[in-house]
Scaffold this active site. Sequence first.
Site, PDB file in Angstrom:
ATOM      1  N   ARG A   1      35.362  54.574  39.154  1.00 60.36           N
ATOM      2  CA  ARG A   1      34.181  55.379  38.815  1.00 60.36           C
ATOM      3  C   ARG A   1      33.960  56.501  39.819  1.00 60.36           C
ATOM      4  O   ARG A   1      33.313  57.494  39.514  1.00 60.36           O
ATOM      5  CB  ARG A   1      32.908  54.521  38.788  1.00 60.36           C
TER       6      ARG A   1
ATOM      7  N   GLU B   1      45.075  27.013  46.506  1.00 64.10           N
ATOM      8  CA  GLU B   1      44.234  26.834  47.692  1.00 64.10           C
ATOM      9  C   GLU B   1      44.347  28.028  48.636  1.00 64.10           C
ATOM     10  O   GLU B   1      43.800  28.003  49.725  1.00 64.10           O
ATOM     11  CB  GLU B   1      44.596  25.542  48.423  1.00 64.10           C
TER      12      GLU B   1
ATOM     13  N   ASP C   1      24.085  56.248  39.984  1.00 59.18           N
ATOM     14  CA  ASP C   1      24.210  54.798  39.837  1.00 59.18           C
ATOM     15  C   ASP C   1      23.375  54.097  40.911  1.00 59.18           C
ATOM     16  O   ASP C   1      23.226  54.616  42.010  1.00 59.18           O
ATOM     17  CB  ASP C   1      25.677  54.350  40.036  1.00 59.18           C
TER      18      ASP C   1
ATOM     19  N   PRO D   1      37.812  34.468  49.175  1.00 61.07           N
ATOM     20  CA  PRO D   1      36.421  34.121  49.471  1.00 61.07           C
ATOM     21  C   PRO D   1      36.079  34.310  50.952  1.00 61.07           C
ATOM     22  O   PRO D   1      34.910  34.386  51.310  1.00 61.07           O
ATOM     23  CB  PRO D   1      36.317  32.631  49.101  1.00 61.07           C
TER      24      PRO D   1
HETATM   25  O1  97T Z   1      37.413  32.380  44.792  1.00 59.42           O
HETATM   26  C1  97T Z   1      38.508  33.138  44.949  1.00 59.42           C
HETATM   27  C2  97T Z   1      39.774  32.561  44.820  1.00 59.42           C
HETATM   28  C3  97T Z   1      40.900  33.361  44.991  1.00 59.42           C
HETATM   29  C4  97T Z   1      40.767  34.709  45.283  1.00 59.42           C
HETATM   30  C5  97T Z   1      39.517  35.296  45.419  1.00 59.42           C
HETATM   31  C6  97T Z   1      38.363  34.514  45.240  1.00 59.42           C
HETATM   32  C7  97T Z   1      37.039  35.154  45.396  1.00 59.42           C
HETATM   33  O2  97T Z   1      36.898  36.467  45.655  1.00 59.42           O
HETATM   34  N1  97T Z   1      35.592  36.761  45.754  1.00 59.42           N
HETATM   35  C8  97T Z   1      34.898  35.657  45.541  1.00 59.42           C
HETATM   36  C9  97T Z   1      35.783  34.603  45.322  1.00 59.42           C
END
Ligand code: 97T
Length: 243
Positions: free
Chosen positions: A155, A117, A170, A90
């Site tokens: 793709r 985590e 696309d 994230p």
């Molecule tokens: O939320 C996550 C947890 C672990 C690995 C990746 C993610 C994530 O990747 N993009 C959005 C959230």
Amino acid sequence: MRFDILTLFPEIFTGYLGQSLLRRAIDKGLVEVYLHNIRDWSPDKKHKKVDDRPYGGGPGMVLRVDCVVPCVEAVQSMVPEPGHLVMLTPQGRRLTQAVVRQLAQQSRLLLLCGRYEGFDERVRLLLRPDEISIGDYVLNGGEVAAMVVIDAVIRLVPGVVGDPEGPQWDSFSEKMPGLEFAQYTRPREYRGLGVPEVLLSGDHGKIAQWRKENSLQRTRQRRADLLGESAPPTPPPQNPPLH
Ligand code: 97T
């Protein structure tokens, strides 16, 4: 193009890898996908532990650096040419079609999927991965995000999509900065709803014009941000239903 997926849950990928477009690409020799279980590199020979409690306390478990780093190094050295290391997280830069185009330039991608985590910070410091997020929401792990990356990237691998003109048109590609136009197929009428007359006219010039306008109108209405415009005014609230 070669993908190496590093995960604690390789089984998550098996259904997706059997899917038609990717399966055909693999069968044609255009794409190779290899799964690696991070657990196989656990230094804990007895219990194969891959995670531990965070220093400083707190909820959840952290993926161990002495498990992940040896796994990435071993997978890198499986072939002479090292791959571009992507970590799904994230905290990464957001995946857009421009990022997808960059990734598609690589001949080998390693996709590192975390859980819990997250990774011990030293994984980032030692491996300097290209950290990528697929959007602002929370997943249970990187596996689904890795599938999104693979799906978007293949793709753009020449020969994977049947019609080579396909991906060029696309949404978010150079030729289609906006959203796709509305599509219709048979039946000509359904529950009183017809099909725009122009699409049945056989006049290719007029059809192209209609599609261009339809695409622009939809983009203005739904995704004005793609045109560098601000969002359209929000419609007035509806009256509450009467009982
Ligand atoms: O939320 C996550 C947890 C672990 C690995 C990746 C993610 C994530 O990747 N993009 C959005 C959230």
